[in-house]
Design an enzyme around this catalytic site. Sequence first.
Site, short mmCIF file in Angstrom:
data_model
loop_
_atom_site.label_atom_id
_atom_site.label_comp_id
_atom_site.label_asym_id
_atom_site.label_seq_id
_atom_site.Cartn_x
_atom_site.Cartn_y
_atom_site.Cartn_z
CE1 TYR A 52 41.82 37.46 50.54
CE2 TYR A 52 41.99 35.13 50.00
CZ TYR A 52 41.37 36.36 49.84
OH TYR A 52 40.29 36.46 48.99
CE LYS A 58 38.22 37.08 51.45
NZ LYS A 58 37.19 38.14 51.36
CG LEU A 111 35.33 40.01 40.85
CD1 LEU A 111 35.28 38.83 41.81
CD2 LEU A 111 34.89 39.56 39.46
CB SER A 154 34.04 34.03 51.20
OG SER A 154 35.05 33.24 51.78
#
Length: 273
Positions: free
Chosen positions: A149, A153, A15, A135
């Site tokens: 993980y 976040k 991304l 996030s």
Amino acid sequence: MKSKVIFITGASKGLGKIWAEAFLKRGDKVIGTARNIDSLKELVNTYGDAILPLELNVDNREHCFAAIQQVKAHFGRIDVLINNAGYGLFGALEETTELEARAQFETNVFGLLWMTQAVIPVMREQGAGHIIQISSVLGIAATPILSVYNASKWAMEGLSESVAAEVKAFGINVSIVEPNAFGTDWSGASAIRTQPLELYSDMKTALYNYFTPEMIGYPAATAPAMLQLVDSENPPLRLLLGKVALPQVQYVYADRLAVWESWKEVSTAAHGH
């Protein structure tokens, strides 16, 4: 529209790279960071001086601050910081080593913290800026087999919500972007996987089988949303990306509210008066 100076960490692939190219295509200046800037050569060859590639490991606080100052000296300002650097850690909590857990937080939480801390004085001096924290929908609705993980976040979500209130008066906006699953290598080559224990194998299989192709978003489709977010005069604190994210969050919050409501008398009595 006046071009912007946009700093993106983790811009070498996925991304981050898609967004970097989208900004460059429309004439913005982009600072793209990676641990190995060879991965940014394609963008440099295409867009020349419009992109400044920087080698950066966000785990190092000193390097984060130095990078921000280097960019300020080079472009004169930083309009947008997109904290995109991070990775997934797949595995149950029982399987996770101390080193794996600490490394996950070093990058996903402390890396974001250092970059945010470093850019605030620059944006405050400008009287304007936009900090965008990448996030995940898992920062709102946790799932098994990604416990650490998820924790990273959730930590950055709380940090960012608080910072948003701290810097609003300086003209700085903060947005938290929460994508659902997209077809990048986040769950592939970019991920770390714990040493598996057999007792969690059925749960892992069920989780991986849950994601049908229809539930996985197309990465390139996120670019227009990021352009719109950056251009917004009143950007949201939180922005979900993907059609799976909102239904998932709605379900989770409905369940939470129902449970809290069912325990309301206990909660109220605990106040003491």
